[in-house]
Design a protein around this motif. Structure first.
Motif, mmCIF file in Angstrom:
data_model
loop_
_atom_site.group_PDB
_atom_site.id
_atom_site.type_symbol
_atom_site.label_atom_id
_atom_site.label_comp_id
_atom_site.label_asym_id
_atom_site.label_seq_id
_atom_site.Cartn_x
_atom_site.Cartn_y
_atom_site.Cartn_z
ATOM 1 N N ASN A 90 -3.020 4.210 -20.815
ATOM 2 C CA ASN A 90 -2.422 4.812 -19.618
ATOM 3 C C ASN A 90 -2.774 4.022 -18.358
ATOM 4 O O ASN A 90 -1.918 3.807 -17.494
ATOM 5 C CB ASN A 90 -2.871 6.264 -19.463
ATOM 6 C CG ASN A 90 -2.203 7.176 -20.460
ATOM 7 O OD1 ASN A 90 -1.189 6.833 -21.046
ATOM 8 N ND2 ASN A 90 -2.781 8.335 -20.672
ATOM 9 N N CYS B 30 2.468 -0.226 -11.139
ATOM 10 C CA CYS B 30 2.186 -0.404 -9.706
ATOM 11 C C CYS B 30 2.428 -1.845 -9.278
ATOM 12 O O CYS B 30 2.935 -2.102 -8.176
ATOM 13 C CB CYS B 30 0.744 -0.007 -9.394
ATOM 14 S SG CYS B 30 0.446 1.769 -9.508
ATOM 15 N N ASP C 39 -0.205 2.039 -15.948
ATOM 16 C CA ASP C 39 -0.196 2.367 -14.531
ATOM 17 C C ASP C 39 -0.362 1.117 -13.685
ATOM 18 O O ASP C 39 0.346 0.922 -12.692
ATOM 19 C CB ASP C 39 -1.300 3.375 -14.217
ATOM 20 C CG ASP C 39 -1.279 3.816 -12.778
ATOM 21 O OD1 ASP C 39 -0.236 4.341 -12.332
ATOM 22 O OD2 ASP C 39 -2.301 3.631 -12.088
#
Length: 71
Positions: free
Chosen positions: A32, A40, A36
């Motif tokens: 995860n 981003c 992420d």
């Protein structure tokens, strides 16, 4: 020289660590966090602040090259 036994224990732990031995909750969280970070990076690659940092880094003018996400 000041030897820090706690630091040496941490270094040994990190050196000997095998991801295959990690609990499933740890590997799931790592996945995860990686997704992420990638999301981003992709979403922010055209952000004004990123462009300014890139220009500033180029202005420093070094012979060495560094590669970051999205470069």
């Amino acid at each position: 020289m000041n030897h820090n036994p706690t630091l040496f224990k941490l270094v040994d732990l990190a050196h000997d660590y095998q991801l295959a031995n990690a609990p499933p909750i740890v590997t799931a969280r790592m996945r995860n966090l990686l997704l992420d970070t990638l999301g981003c990076s992709i979403a922010g690659r055209h952000h004004d602040a990123v462009q300014k940092v890139s220009i500033a880094a180029q202005a420093l003018g070094t012979d060495a090259q560094a590669m970051g996400l999205g470069s």
